[in-house]
Design a protein around this motif. Structure first.
Motif, mmCIF file in Angstrom:
data_model
loop_
_atom_site.group_PDB
_atom_site.id
_atom_site.type_symbol
_atom_site.label_atom_id
_atom_site.label_comp_id
_atom_site.label_asym_id
_atom_site.label_seq_id
_atom_site.Cartn_x
_atom_site.Cartn_y
_atom_site.Cartn_z
ATOM 1 N N TYR A 40 0.874 5.661 -6.767
ATOM 2 C CA TYR A 40 -0.129 4.644 -6.434
ATOM 3 C C TYR A 40 -1.160 5.197 -5.465
ATOM 4 O O TYR A 40 -0.887 6.126 -4.715
ATOM 5 C CB TYR A 40 0.541 3.429 -5.765
ATOM 6 N N TYR A 41 -2.320 4.533 -5.450
ATOM 7 C CA TYR A 41 -3.311 4.743 -4.405
ATOM 8 C C TYR A 41 -3.109 3.614 -3.399
ATOM 9 O O TYR A 41 -3.191 2.440 -3.758
ATOM 10 C CB TYR A 41 -4.737 4.703 -4.964
ATOM 11 N N PHE A 42 -2.834 3.955 -2.166
ATOM 12 C CA PHE A 42 -2.481 2.951 -1.164
ATOM 13 C C PHE A 42 -3.567 1.906 -0.963
ATOM 14 O O PHE A 42 -3.269 0.743 -0.702
ATOM 15 C CB PHE A 42 -2.126 3.617 0.170
ATOM 16 N N ASP A 43 -4.834 2.307 -1.094
ATOM 17 C CA ASP A 43 -5.905 1.343 -0.872
ATOM 18 C C ASP A 43 -6.145 0.431 -2.075
ATOM 19 O O ASP A 43 -7.003 -0.439 -2.029
ATOM 20 C CB ASP A 43 -7.200 2.057 -0.475
ATOM 21 N N GLU A 44 -5.357 0.594 -3.126
ATOM 22 C CA GLU A 44 -5.524 -0.235 -4.321
ATOM 23 C C GLU A 44 -4.320 -1.131 -4.606
ATOM 24 O O GLU A 44 -4.313 -1.831 -5.604
ATOM 25 C CB GLU A 44 -5.768 0.659 -5.546
#
Length: 180
Positions: A40-44
């Motif tokens: 995952y992308y943490f900001d998403e």
């Protein structure tokens, strides 16, 4: 406890001694976040932290840029401490004081990552209720992941939607995903 990575890396957070908690160890937390970082992308992502305790896991997500974090715990002291810490560091953490099972029965919406760290002395039936309620109420997004932390004496790999597990010392993370 300390924040391992991100904007608040190396910040120490001292929880009151009277909280009924068992925070995830730094070694286990670092390994867990390496797995999450690969998927995952943490900001998403949106995160639901169940049995949030000190907020240890939520602070790590916030430090890495996650903007949607909800913590659920039934202990007023835990919720108060999470709110104080989130305010101190200006972290986007929402708290809900509730029994986790009652919350899951009524919850709506979906999350990319749901992390549950119930007491290790839970019965296997109580552990099994967590994925059962999460999947029955469609709380995971299409590519979402439920992660349940437990001791090596608890076996969850026979439960529906179980995907895999990772062990770190006495800590075990069981991962559950939406089938298909």
């Amino acid at each position: 406890m300390r924040i391992i990575s991100g904007q608040y890396k190396s910040r120490k957070i001292i929880a009151p001694k009277n909280l009924p908690v068992r925070p995830t160890t730094d070694m286990a937390k670092e390994s867990l976040f390496n797995i999450i970082n690969n998927n995952y992308y943490f900001d998403e992502v949106s995160v639901l932290d169940l049995f949030a305790g000190t907020g240890n896991i939520s602070y790590e997500f916030a430090s890495r840029g996650t903007e949607t974090i909800t913590c659920v715990d039934q202990d007023f002291g835990c919720i108060k401490f999470i709110n104080q810490t989130a305010n101190k560091f200006d972290m986007p953490i929402n708290t809900i004081k509730s029994d986790v099972f009652k919350y899951l029965e009524k919850a709506s919406g979906s999350y990319d990552i749901i992390f549950a760290d119930p007491p290790y002395n839970f019965s296997e039936e109580d552990f099994a209720k967590i994925p059962e309620l999460v999947f029955a109420n469609n709380l995971l997004s299409e590519n979402g992941m439920l992660i349940v932390e437990h001791s090596k004496h608890t076996n969850l790999n026979n439960l529906e939607n179980f995907s895999y597990l990772k062990s770190y010392g006495g800590n075990v993370f069981s991962f559950f995903e939406v089938e298909g």
